[in-house]
Scaffold this active site. Structure first.
Site, PDB file in Angstrom:
ATOM      1  CB  THR A  42      -0.957   0.042   1.207  1.00  0.00           C
ATOM      2  OG1 THR A  42      -0.217  -0.054   2.411  1.00  0.00           O
ATOM      3  CG2 THR A  42      -1.993  -1.053   1.124  1.00  0.00           C
ATOM      4  CB  VAL A  67      -6.491   1.289  -2.791  1.00  0.00           C
ATOM      5  CG1 VAL A  67      -7.451   0.196  -3.220  1.00  0.00           C
ATOM      6  CG2 VAL A  67      -7.222   2.606  -2.611  1.00  0.00           C
ATOM      7  N   GLY A 124       2.994   2.470  -2.105  1.00  0.00           N
ATOM      8  CA  GLY A 124       3.008   3.179  -3.384  1.00  0.00           C
ATOM      9  C   GLY A 124       1.712   3.028  -4.151  1.00  0.00           C
ATOM     10  CG  HIS A 125      -1.773   0.211  -5.314  1.00  0.00           C
ATOM     11  ND1 HIS A 125      -3.038  -0.120  -4.901  1.00  0.00           N
ATOM     12  CD2 HIS A 125      -1.771   0.003  -6.656  1.00  0.00           C
ATOM     13  CE1 HIS A 125      -3.766  -0.526  -5.928  1.00  0.00           C
ATOM     14  NE2 HIS A 125      -3.023  -0.460  -7.008  1.00  0.00           N
ATOM     15  CG  PHE A 126      -3.069   4.683  -5.741  1.00  0.00           C
ATOM     16  CD1 PHE A 126      -2.340   4.516  -6.899  1.00  0.00           C
ATOM     17  CD2 PHE A 126      -4.226   3.930  -5.570  1.00  0.00           C
ATOM     18  CE1 PHE A 126      -2.779   3.628  -7.894  1.00  0.00           C
ATOM     19  CE2 PHE A 126      -4.651   3.038  -6.559  1.00  0.00           C
ATOM     20  CZ  PHE A 126      -3.925   2.893  -7.718  1.00  0.00           C
TER      21      PHE A 126
END
Length: 145
Positions: free
Chosen positions: A43, A52, A45-47
């Protein structure tokens, strides 16, 4: 089963061990839980600013839960994905959410390389459907890799 008991059957280890407790009920359905931590590698780098859980991680949580259905056959074998079908994502999963998976074995077959297992699974948070699908995985003897 708690996390240490799960480790006796699944080869996964942190940070890829994605179930913390699991059991198979009297009807043969598997149940598991995993709490999404704030600092999960998937999570960060997402986002940024709006983390998420990626869909592939949700599928992995379901797959590990399905493997518990055949836990007694796992020693001496490696569990590997063989297919994902009819996967649907309904509601985002975020840090702090407790993922609850329910899964069921629908078929099994012997193949030339090992055993195949066909399952249905759903992942919910607070009773709300987040992900569902049909998962196929194989038990491959460790000496055939």
């Amino acid at each position: 089963m708690n996390k240490e008991e799960i480790k006796q059957f699944l080869p996964h280890r942190e940070p890829m061990l994605l179930i913390e407790e699991a059991y198979v009920d009297e009807n043969g359905k598997g149940h598991s839980k995993y709490t999404i931590k704030e600092d999960e590698f998937f999570t960060r780098g997402h986002f940024p600013g709006n983390p998420v859980v990626p869909g592939v991680i949700q599928c992995e949580i379901m797959a590990q839960s399905c493997a518990i259905l055949v836990k007694d056959e796992i020693p001496g074998n490696m569990t590997l994905y063989a297919g994902l079908d009819k996967v649907r994502f309904k509601t985002p999963v975020k840090p702090g959410d407790v993922c609850e998976v329910t899964c069921q074995l629908t078929d099994r077959r012997d193949s030339a390389t090992g055993k195949l297992f066909f399952c249905t699974a759903k992942l919910e948070v607070n009773g709300k459907l987040c992900c569902k699908g049909e998962l196929t995985f194989a038990l491959i003897p460790l000496n055939k890799q």
